[in-house]
Scaffold this motif. Structure first.
Motif, PDB file in Angstrom:
ATOM      1  N   ALA A 205       0.846  -1.189   0.000  1.00 10.04           N
ATOM      2  CA  ALA A 205       0.000   0.000   0.000  1.00 10.04           C
ATOM      3  C   ALA A 205       0.879   1.236   0.000  1.00 10.04           C
ATOM      4  CB  ALA A 205      -0.928   0.014   1.215  1.00 10.04           C
ATOM      5  N   SER A 206       0.523   2.210  -0.818  1.00 11.42           N
ATOM      6  CA  SER A 206       1.204   3.503  -0.865  1.00 11.42           C
ATOM      7  C   SER A 206       0.213   4.571  -0.446  1.00 11.42           C
ATOM      8  CB  SER A 206       1.711   3.796  -2.283  1.00 11.42           C
ATOM      9  OG  SER A 206       2.694   2.849  -2.661  1.00 11.42           O
ATOM     10  N   LEU A 207       0.604   5.374   0.546  1.00 11.91           N
ATOM     11  CA  LEU A 207      -0.304   6.360   1.124  1.00 11.91           C
ATOM     12  C   LEU A 207       0.378   7.716   1.206  1.00 11.91           C
ATOM     13  CD1 LEU A 207      -1.346   4.260   4.273  1.00 11.91           C
ATOM     14  CD2 LEU A 207      -2.466   4.241   2.033  1.00 11.91           C
ATOM     15  N   SER A 208      -0.332   8.761   0.806  1.00 10.43           N
ATOM     16  CA  SER A 208       0.172  10.119   0.998  1.00 10.43           C
ATOM     17  C   SER A 208      -0.998  11.089   0.989  1.00 10.43           C
ATOM     18  CB  SER A 208       1.160  10.507  -0.099  1.00 10.43           C
ATOM     19  OG  SER A 208       1.613  11.850   0.114  1.00 10.43           O
ATOM     20  N   MET A 209      -0.944  12.048   1.906  1.00  4.27           N
ATOM     21  CA  MET A 209      -1.905  13.158   1.891  1.00  4.27           C
ATOM     22  C   MET A 209      -1.172  14.479   1.691  1.00  4.27           C
ATOM     23  SD  MET A 209      -4.331  11.888   5.047  1.00  4.27           S
ATOM     24  CE  MET A 209      -5.411  13.322   5.025  1.00  4.27           C
ATOM     25  N   ALA A 210       0.091  14.410   1.245  1.00  3.23           N
ATOM     26  CA  ALA A 210       0.927  15.594   1.111  1.00  3.23           C
ATOM     27  C   ALA A 210       1.344  15.862  -0.325  1.00  3.23           C
ATOM     28  CB  ALA A 210       2.178  15.444   1.985  1.00  3.23           C
ATOM     29  N   ALA A 211       0.828  15.094  -1.276  1.00  2.00           N
ATOM     30  CA  ALA A 211       1.212  15.268  -2.674  1.00  2.00           C
ATOM     31  C   ALA A 211       0.584  16.523  -3.256  1.00  2.00           C
ATOM     32  CB  ALA A 211       0.798  14.045  -3.482  1.00  2.00           C
TER      33      ALA A 211
END
Length: 280
Positions: A205-211
């Motif tokens: 899983a790859s997660l980001s809320m900063a892109a």
């Protein structure tokens, strides 16, 4: 079924309150929030004390930060109220354990707001996944929410605590119970997870809320001996919240037994806590 709502933020105003008020399975019996003026905008009676809200309803829905949910949902369970719980279950593992234990001791129905799981598109995806003998897969959830959202707990804890439960839960549902997790990265930047499943499958899983992206994206894909299947977050449709509320009403009328109950939320919290302990 009469449902009280705890919380009056933007998500409560946009989603929880309208879905509960619309029926036909529920009615919004009242609201309690730390900001009574915000609660007054939701079109239901506003209660000064949370105990008064409990007296006015059969069940309680939560739309508050995880630490607040863990505190107040214990009180609601002990008051004998069924619980519609947001993810994550709590701000930390101890809080999640206390809440799950309180639900078990009180014997009240509970259900988690894991929105992917209430979509007809998700159900069809999981059915197709079972037919291909899956052995691996991945999930992606990427957005720039941290640049605009006014949410202290999200700004502090980032993607792993906010969108992590959704993606881990989906991989768990598609590939089998997650029994191991490894994590790298930074939760306020990019998080990578490697999951081991009881079935022998593995996933990532790859997660980001900063892109810095114009539009967020989410996707779950699985691969097996007889093909592959993909679920795009854009396929979920607008039936998710009405179906979730209808399912919650059924859970309460049956007296519990939903697969996405507080114990399931605790298991997700255990995996997230293990991942957080490995992150920078």
């Amino acid at each position: 079924m009469s449902v009280g709502l705890i919380g009056a933020g933007p998500w409560a105003e946009a989603v929880h309150a309208p879905a509960l008020a619309k029926g036909p399975h529920t009615r919004l019996a009242g609201v309690w929030a730390r900001r009574p003026k915000a609660a007054a905008r939701l079109g239901a009676p506003v209660y000064e004390r949370v105990e008064e809200l409990f007296d006015a309803c059969e069940a309680v829905a939560f739309c508050v930060p995880p630490g607040v949910q863990a505190e107040l949902a214990v009180k609601a369970a002990r008051a004998g109220k069924a619980l519609l719980l947001e993810k994550p279950l709590a701000a930390d593992l101890d809080g999640a354990r206390r809440l799950a234990d309180a639900v078990g001791e009180a014997g009240v129905p509970s259900q988690m707001v894991l929105t992917f799981r209430y979509s007809a598109a998700t159900r069809a995806f999981l059915e197709r996944a079972r037919a291909i003998e899956v052995f691996g897969g991945y999930a992606v959830n990427i957005s720039g929410a941290l640049h605009s959202i006014d949410s202290p707990w999200r700004q502090e804890r980032g993607a792993i605590l906010d969108v992590g439960p959704h993606m881990i839960d989906m991989l768990d549902a598609a590939l089998g119970r997650v029994v191991g997790i490894r994590a790298h990265g930074h939760t306020l930047g990019w998080v990578g997870l490697m999951l081991e499943h009881e079935s022998g499958a593995v996933s990532e899983a790859s997660l980001s809320m900063a892109a810095r992206v114009e539009r967020g994206s989410s996707q779950v894909a699985v691969f097996g001996r007889h093909g592959s299947e993909v679920l795009d977050g854009g396929d979920l449709g607008y039936d998710v919240f009405p179906d979730m509320v209808a399912e919650f009403a059924q859970t309460v009328r049956r007296g519990g037994g939903h697969p996405l109950d507080a114990r399931h939320g605790l298991r997700l919290q255990e995996l997230i806590a293990a991942a957080e302990s490995q992150l920078a």
